[in-house]
Scaffold this motif. Structure first.
Motif, PDB file in Angstrom:
ATOM      1  N   ARG A  52      12.099  -4.421  12.650  1.00 43.64           N
ATOM      2  CA  ARG A  52      12.048  -5.824  12.236  1.00 43.64           C
ATOM      3  C   ARG A  52      12.026  -5.883  10.723  1.00 43.64           C
ATOM      4  N   SER A  53      12.407  -7.032  10.178  1.00 41.85           N
ATOM      5  CA  SER A  53      12.304  -7.180   8.733  1.00 41.85           C
ATOM      6  C   SER A  53      10.833  -7.283   8.367  1.00 41.85           C
ATOM      7  N   GLU A  54      10.429  -6.529   7.392  1.00 41.29           N
ATOM      8  CA  GLU A  54       9.023  -6.441   7.022  1.00 41.29           C
ATOM      9  C   GLU A  54       8.813  -6.857   5.580  1.00 41.29           C
ATOM     10  N   SER A  55       7.598  -7.299   5.281  1.00 42.12           N
ATOM     11  CA  SER A  55       7.245  -7.605   3.907  1.00 42.12           C
ATOM     12  C   SER A  55       6.724  -6.364   3.209  1.00 42.12           C
ATOM     13  N   ILE A  56       6.418  -5.324   3.988  1.00 38.46           N
ATOM     14  CA  ILE A  56       5.912  -4.080   3.424  1.00 38.46           C
ATOM     15  C   ILE A  56       7.020  -3.027   3.462  1.00 38.46           C
ATOM     16  N   ASP A  57       7.067  -2.208   2.434  1.00 34.77           N
ATOM     17  CA  ASP A  57       8.052  -1.140   2.332  1.00 34.77           C
ATOM     18  C   ASP A  57       7.810  -0.119   3.454  1.00 34.77           C
ATOM     19  N   PRO A  58       8.854   0.384   4.138  1.00 38.34           N
ATOM     20  CA  PRO A  58       8.664   1.348   5.226  1.00 38.34           C
ATOM     21  C   PRO A  58       7.887   2.596   4.812  1.00 38.34           C
ATOM     22  N   GLU A  59       8.104   3.086   3.604  1.00 35.40           N
ATOM     23  CA  GLU A  59       7.367   4.267   3.135  1.00 35.40           C
ATOM     24  C   GLU A  59       5.874   3.962   2.987  1.00 35.40           C
ATOM     25  N   GLU A  60       5.566   2.756   2.538  1.00 34.68           N
ATOM     26  CA  GLU A  60       4.169   2.337   2.395  1.00 34.68           C
ATOM     27  C   GLU A  60       3.507   2.200   3.760  1.00 34.68           C
ATOM     28  N   LEU A  61       4.213   1.630   4.736  1.00 36.08           N
ATOM     29  CA  LEU A  61       3.675   1.500   6.083  1.00 36.08           C
ATOM     30  C   LEU A  61       3.403   2.877   6.677  1.00 36.08           C
ATOM     31  N   GLU A  62       4.337   3.800   6.520  1.00 34.91           N
ATOM     32  CA  GLU A  62       4.149   5.152   7.038  1.00 34.91           C
ATOM     33  C   GLU A  62       2.926   5.818   6.393  1.00 34.91           C
ATOM     34  N   ARG A  63       2.775   5.671   5.085  1.00 39.47           N
ATOM     35  CA  ARG A  63       1.634   6.256   4.374  1.00 39.47           C
ATOM     36  C   ARG A  63       0.319   5.685   4.903  1.00 39.47           C
ATOM     37  N   ARG A  64       0.277   4.368   5.083  1.00 39.36           N
ATOM     38  CA  ARG A  64      -0.948   3.716   5.574  1.00 39.36           C
ATOM     39  C   ARG A  64      -1.305   4.184   6.979  1.00 39.36           C
ATOM     40  N   LEU A  65      -0.306   4.285   7.852  1.00 39.66           N
ATOM     41  CA  LEU A  65      -0.562   4.737   9.213  1.00 39.66           C
ATOM     42  C   LEU A  65      -1.097   6.169   9.224  1.00 39.66           C
ATOM     43  N   LEU A  66      -0.506   7.036   8.419  1.00 37.67           N
ATOM     44  CA  LEU A  66      -0.973   8.418   8.341  1.00 37.67           C
ATOM     45  C   LEU A  66      -2.408   8.484   7.831  1.00 37.67           C
ATOM     46  N   GLU A  67      -2.727   7.668   6.823  1.00 36.79           N
ATOM     47  CA  GLU A  67      -4.090   7.644   6.289  1.00 36.79           C
ATOM     48  C   GLU A  67      -5.104   7.155   7.311  1.00 36.79           C
ATOM     49  N   MET A  68      -4.691   6.287   8.233  1.00 34.87           N
ATOM     50  CA  MET A  68      -5.591   5.773   9.264  1.00 34.87           C
ATOM     51  C   MET A  68      -5.771   6.752  10.415  1.00 34.87           C
ATOM     52  N   GLY A  69      -5.021   7.860  10.417  1.00 30.88           N
ATOM     53  CA  GLY A  69      -5.180   8.866  11.459  1.00 30.88           C
ATOM     54  C   GLY A  69      -4.067   8.935  12.472  1.00 30.88           C
ATOM     55  N   PHE A  70      -3.022   8.154  12.293  1.00 30.42           N
ATOM     56  CA  PHE A  70      -1.877   8.184  13.202  1.00 30.42           C
ATOM     57  C   PHE A  70      -0.984   9.367  12.811  1.00 30.42           C
ATOM     58  N   VAL A  71      -1.355  10.558  13.297  1.00 31.06           N
ATOM     59  CA  VAL A  71      -0.623  11.786  12.968  1.00 31.06           C
ATOM     60  C   VAL A  71      -0.077  12.387  14.256  1.00 31.06           C
ATOM     61  N   GLU A  72       0.978  13.168  14.136  1.00 30.61           N
ATOM     62  CA  GLU A  72       1.588  13.804  15.297  1.00 30.61           C
ATOM     63  C   GLU A  72       0.566  14.671  16.021  1.00 30.61           C
ATOM     64  N   GLY A  73       0.535  14.564  17.326  1.00 33.23           N
ATOM     65  CA  GLY A  73      -0.363  15.355  18.144  1.00 33.23           C
ATOM     66  C   GLY A  73      -1.713  14.718  18.414  1.00 33.23           C
ATOM     67  N   ALA A  74      -2.027  13.628  17.739  1.00 27.73           N
ATOM     68  CA  ALA A  74      -3.315  12.953  17.952  1.00 27.73           C
ATOM     69  C   ALA A  74      -3.295  12.194  19.277  1.00 27.73           C
ATOM     70  N   ALA A  75      -4.390  12.282  20.008  1.00 29.48           N
ATOM     71  CA  ALA A  75      -4.520  11.548  21.269  1.00 29.48           C
ATOM     72  C   ALA A  75      -4.893  10.103  20.959  1.00 29.48           C
ATOM     73  N   PHE A  76      -4.408   9.177  21.781  1.00 25.67           N
ATOM     74  CA  PHE A  76      -4.727   7.767  21.589  1.00 25.67           C
ATOM     75  C   PHE A  76      -5.062   7.124  22.921  1.00 25.67           C
ATOM     76  N   GLU A  77      -5.795   6.008  22.847  1.00 22.74           N
ATOM     77  CA  GLU A  77      -6.058   5.151  23.988  1.00 22.74           C
ATOM     78  C   GLU A  77      -6.138   3.720  23.482  1.00 22.74           C
ATOM     79  N   VAL A  78      -5.472   2.799  24.153  1.00 24.23           N
ATOM     80  CA  VAL A  78      -5.542   1.389  23.781  1.00 24.23           C
ATOM     81  C   VAL A  78      -6.812   0.820  24.399  1.00 24.23           C
ATOM     82  N   LEU A  79      -7.719   0.358  23.535  1.00 25.70           N
ATOM     83  CA  LEU A  79      -9.031  -0.119  23.965  1.00 25.70           C
ATOM     84  C   LEU A  79      -9.075  -1.615  24.218  1.00 25.70           C
ATOM     85  N   HIS A  80      -8.316  -2.381  23.434  1.00 28.45           N
ATOM     86  CA  HIS A  80      -8.427  -3.836  23.510  1.00 28.45           C
ATOM     87  C   HIS A  80      -7.129  -4.473  23.046  1.00 28.45           C
ATOM     88  N   GLU A  81      -6.822  -5.630  23.620  1.00 35.47           N
ATOM     89  CA  GLU A  81      -5.684  -6.439  23.191  1.00 35.47           C
ATOM     90  C   GLU A  81      -6.198  -7.820  22.809  1.00 35.47           C
TER      91      GLU A  81
END
Length: 115
Positions: A52-81
């Motif tokens: 989608r068209s974003e207001s944030i630069d794709p490289e910046e979004l990727e950096r932020r996600l990695l800093e929050m712990g979204f790294v390859e191999g990490a286990a996840f569970e959706v807790l709430h919507e």
């Protein structure tokens, strides 16, 4: 169509038209944005592109996600919507809990756990 309805249709994930199966089916790979409450899996890839068209630069979004712990191999569970349009979502990444919009979650490719 009202603005509220058009916004909701952007956020709500619809079934895959080819197979009729819902996106985020168990054992499949797909964006984290298609996950439902209670689904688990492993992160396969993190990128800055959401489709989608974003207001944030794709490289910046990727950096932020990695800093929050979204790294390859990490286990996840959706807790709430969220109540409106199922947005945002709360996700457990290994031992952390993180909330993010489904728009940003679309940049994370995951493999859903089979039960």
């Amino acid at each position: 169509m009202s603005d509220a309805l058009s916004l909701a249709s952007e956020v709500i994930d619809l079934p895959d038209s080819a197979s009729g199966a819902p996106l985020g089916a168990r054992g499949a790979e797909g964006p984290l944005s298609t996950a439902r409450k209670g689904q688990r899996g492993v992160i396969v890839r993190v990128g800055g592109e959401t489709g989608r068209s974003e207001s944030i630069d794709p490289e910046e979004l990727e950096r932020r996600l990695l800093e929050m712990g979204f790294v390859e191999g990490a286990a996840f569970e959706v807790l709430h919507e969220g109540l409106f349009g199922r947005d945002p979502i709360a996700v457990r990444i290994d031992d952390m809990r993180v909330a993010l919009r489904r728009r940003e979650a679309a940049a994370v490719t995951v493999r859903f756990e089979e039960i």
